[in-house]
Design an enzyme around this catalytic site. Structure first.
Site, PDB file in Angstrom:
ATOM      1  N   HIS A 187       0.821  -1.203   0.000  1.00  0.00           N
ATOM      2  CA  HIS A 187       0.000   0.000   0.000  1.00  0.00           C
ATOM      3  C   HIS A 187       0.862   1.264   0.000  1.00  0.00           C
ATOM      4  CE1 HIS A 187      -3.694   2.222   0.795  1.00  0.00           C
ATOM      5  NE2 HIS A 187      -3.002   2.959   1.648  1.00  0.00           N
ATOM      6  N   HIS A 241     -10.368   3.337  -1.059  1.00  0.00           N
ATOM      7  CA  HIS A 241     -10.541   2.901   0.328  1.00  0.00           C
ATOM      8  C   HIS A 241     -11.395   1.644   0.304  1.00  0.00           C
ATOM      9  CE1 HIS A 241     -10.290   4.545   4.656  1.00  0.00           C
ATOM     10  NE2 HIS A 241      -9.098   4.355   4.177  1.00  0.00           N
TER      11      HIS A 241
END
EC number: 6.3.5.3
Lengths: 88, 752
Positions: free
Chosen positions: B58, B107
């Site tokens: 990430h 998200h």
């Protein structure tokens, strides 16, 4: 008829913006000495018939699936004592 | 009570053989060995926490980096670009001294676990990226993708996500002006919740994430730090270092939009008084990320005293404080003589602010806890020199078979009646149906500068009240096209967003992307990713719209099954005067309808093939970027010179979908004539790219035709705005009432 109370609280680690807002307001209103506030929800369920294990299991299930969001909240289930005699 | 001693640098050096839970923190063996090699000793627990989180997929982009470089290498020369890839968000010059910053992020996973908070904090995170550039946020957009519309889990995830976006954005007072909602069973279990934001500033207000100037103070401000989103670090804390602690910390973060609003105002006031040298928002990886990035981007080192971080939970360990993803926090670097004023502003806005460290003239990031040095690293090794993987990729064996399964050979409607039924079914299908039930839960018009919002082709915001200068943004992505051909699919996503911006009259300037894919460890997925990035970079180069930033979301898969490769592309455009915008809705009866562009038989990945045949195969529509550029120029000129009164881009669902939307929004019908050389079915339902339908007032007909003719854009007169039905001559007519019921009833019936 019996009353079962389900208390739902945010898990301790989860941010509680509402509780914080209350906590911040207290000193402004002259109430000193409260260092933290956490706000929860209380459900009072009037249950038909006896509150036996089966009924409690059902309430537990409904609390877990509907009243509380168990990803971020904890809950407790408790039976409230009969109030008839306690009156006066 | 026995406590293990604090794991300081000294302690780590003295106890080289202590086993650390690097695997539980997601590091690979060779990555851990690399950390040991960099440090010349075993890392402390706090150092391990930082490396593990900053070297995660990430934060480090370790699988995608080698491909993403193309966005820089192939970036077209653009005078508009003020800040490119690498900062919190890109910044684009829009004229009159104004600059606009924008970015899209994902998200996805948090929104699946806890839809409301996941989506809400997604909005919060992207808004902080915008503030960190020095801009005032002015609008948000939300491209969303869910599983099948009628799946029970969609009914759990979607309402929560929509309420979360609405709740956070509405509380912040930011209009939500665009985005998409797509349903496809491939997103079951992996919904895509992407969030974009736009901010406006003056050129001189641009701020960057760097810590320079020895002696300058590092100030953490905003919410207190709690145990949010540190599932990983708690392993370190509870099982290795202190067994008395609660072993499970929640991965879910809860957002507080009112705190974020204070953060916006407080930060902008500090910017205005020029108190800030460098700034960084705290998102993924929290303080680990903010301190290491600020320090490595600046000229010196940094010393931080972790004891000074204001905590919500006093039992947090230093590792947890470093990894916490508590929301609504920012980190600023401020010159010593301006610290008092900075803190004063924070106090005025009721924002907690604390000096937690300072910039040093060394080149190390040093972090202290209870007097012991628990981190001593070169910040570059944490923030920038993470592992880079050249993951193997290979065209999947099934790709040929998929492409050979030609959608053009599917059985087509044989009678007019059948065609009519299919059209009605199409406009009522979840993906083509009106999303008003969802988008009406967002505030579109707060702040009073919204010019266009859903369901227009792009959202548009007025930037300057005096001149009417405005910006437009559109986000698009078609996972079905990308599955059939990732290279073309990514280009089609860009082409559609580019076209959508131009359709409203704005000139496309720059791109942000959110690349949603499955596991990079699967060579087939990696091939999809590589192809999509290559396609997007090539197309951006050709269209002259640089990628300014964005985000990559990998591991969107359940078991072995990955989502469709889904590059979501946002295009930002500028319009000199928003009064010149072109809406989707038909404005006046009698106006002439023109189809711009060429229509071919192209049904691969189409809405028709999905809705009528539940089919995905063949090739997506051809990409012709020069045609897209020409079409955009025509649409922009026509808007500026007042030659068209409405315009709608043609994409999924084809021409009939576009005409039905324009008719329903305007409350005026249309009579269509099938042009020579086309059959009704192809005319109405093909999804050829590079097309738009426009309504031209009769007085402008000659001028408009002349312009298209002179520039060589094919233009076909296909009908007229008229009546209260959509009629295709010689085929069928559908009344607006019937169409409205079909188009607007679907989503409420499924979700309300």
């Amino acid at each position: 008829m019996a009353r079962v109370v389900v208390d739902v609280m945010l898990k301790p680690e989860i941010l509680d913006p509402q509780g914080q807002a209350v906590q911040r307001a207290l000193p402004r209103l002259g109430f000193e000495g409260v260092s933290d506030v956490r706000q929860g929800k209380r459900f009072e369920l009037e249950v038909d018939g006896p509150v036996d294990d089966a009924a409690l299991a059902r309430i537990h299930e409904l609390a877990e699936s509907f009243l509380a969001n168990t990803v971020i909240e904890d809950f407790t289930v408790k039976v409230e004592e009969e109030k008839a005699e306690a009156g006066k | 009570m026995s406590r293990t001693p604090l794991d300081t640098v000294e302690h780590a050096t003295a106890t080289p053989d202590v086993e650390l839970p690097w695997a539980e923190l997601g590091l690979k063996k060779d990555e851990y060995e690399r950390v040991v090699e960099i440090l010349g000793r075993r890392p402390t627990g706090a150092e391990l926490a930082m490396y593990s989180v900053m070297w995660s997929e990430h934060c480090s982009y370790k699988s995608s980096k080698v491909h993403l470089r193309q966005f820089g290498e192939k970036a077209p020369q653009s005078d508009a670009l003020l800040v490119g890839i690498g900062e919190n968000a890109g910044v684009v010059d829009v004229g009159h001294g104004y600059a606009v910053t924008f970015k899209v992020e994902s998200h996805n996973h948090p929104s699946y676990v806890e839809p409301y908070q996941g989506a809400a904090t997604g909005v919060g995170g992207i808004v902080r990226d915008i503030i960190a550039m020095g801009a005032r946020p002015v609008a948000v957009v939300d491209p969303l993708r869910f599983g099948a519309a009628d799946h029970p889990d969609t009914k759990r995830v979607l309402p929560g996500v929509v309420a979360g976006i609405g709740g956070y954005g509405n509380c912040l007072g930011l209009p939500n002006i665009g985005g998409e909602v797509v349903f496809d069973s491939c997103y079951q279990g992996n919904p895509l919740v992407n969030a974009g934001a736009i901010g406006v500033m003056r050129h001189e207000d641009i701020h960057l994430a760097k810590a320079s100037g020895a002696g300058n103070k590092v100030i953490l401000y905003g919410a207190r730090t709690g145990g949010d989103g540190i599932g990983g670090a708690s392993i370190l804390a509870s099982e290795t270092f202190d067994d008395a602690k609660p072993s499970k910390r929640p991965a879910v973060q809860v957002g507080d939009p009112f705190q974020e609003k204070l953060l916006i105002e407080c930060t902008l006031e500090a910017f205005k008084e020029k108190l800030v040298v460098g700034i960084q928002d705290l998102g993924a990886a929290g303080l680990s990320c903010a301190t290491s990035e600020l320090a490595s981007n600046g000229s010196g080192g940094m010393r931080v005293t972790l004891d000074d971080v204001p905590l919500r939970d006093s039992t947090l360990s230093p590792e947890e404080i470093l990894m916490s993803e508590s929301q609504e926090r920012m980190c600023a670097v401020v010159e010593p003589d301006k610290v008092d004023r900075f803190l004063e502003i924070c106090e005025k806005w009721d924002v907690i602010a604390t000096v937690i460290g300072e910039v040093t003239d060394g080149d190390r990031l040093e972090i202290y806890w209870h007097g012991g040095k628990i981190v001593d690293v070169d910040p570059r090794t944490v923030a920038h020199d993470g592992p880079v993987y050249e993951r193997p990729y290979a065209r999947p064996s099934w790709q040929d078979e998929l492409q050979a399964d030609d959608a053009n050979k599917l059985p087509r409607p044989e009678t007019s009646e059948e065609l009519k039924d299919q059209v009605l079914k199409l406009v009522a299908s979840p993906n083509q149906a009106s999303k008003a039930w969802i988008t009406s839960q967002y505030d579109h018009f707060v702040q009073g500068n919204t010019v266009l919002a859903q369901p227009e082709d792009s959202g548009m915001i007025r930037v300057d009240e005096e001149t009417g200068l405005g910006v437009a943004i559109a986000t698009d992505g078609n996972g079905r096209y990308a599955k059939l051909d990732p290279y073309a699919g990514a280009q089609l996503a860009l082409a559609e967003a580019y076209r959508n911006v131009a359709t409203t009259g704005a000139k496309p300037l720059a791109v942000s992307d959110c690349l949603n894919f499955g596991s990079p460890e699967d060579p087939a997925v990696m091939w999809q990713f590589a192809e999509a990035v290559r396609g997007l970079a090539d197309a951006c180069q050709q269209l002259g719209t640089p990628v300014t930033g964005g985000n990559v979301s990998l591991y969107n898969q359940t078991g072995e099954v990955a989502i469709h490769p889904t590059p979501v592309v946002a295009v930002l455009g500028v319009i000199d005067d928003v009064a010149r915008r072109t809406p989707v809705a038909f404005q006046e009866e009698g106006q002439l309808l023109y189809l711009l562009g060429d229509t071919h038989e192209e049904f691969g990945g189409s809405a028709w093939s999905q809705v009528i045949h539940d089919h995905l195969g063949g090739l997506p529509p051809q990409v012709d970027l020069e045609r897209e550029r020409l079409l955009a120029e025509i649409l922009i000129s026509a808007s500026r010179d007042g030659m068209i009164d409405s315009a709608h881009d043609l994409s999924d669902g084809g021409l009939i979908q576009a005409v039905v939307e324009s008719a329903l929004l305007g409350g005026k019908g249309a009579r269509l004539v099938v042009p020579d050389g086309l059959d009704a079915f192809t005319f109405l339902l093909s999804e050829s790219a590079g097309r738009a339908v426009v309504a031209v007032p009769r007085s402008e007909e000659v001028r408009f035709n002349d312009m298209c003719g002179a520039r060589g854009l094919p233009v076909t007169r296909i009908g007229v705005v008229d009546g209260d039905s959509v009629e295709v001559q010689g085929e069928f007519a559908l009344s607006l009432d019937e169409l409205r019921t079909a188009h607007e009833g679907t989503i409420p019936a499924l979700l309300a």
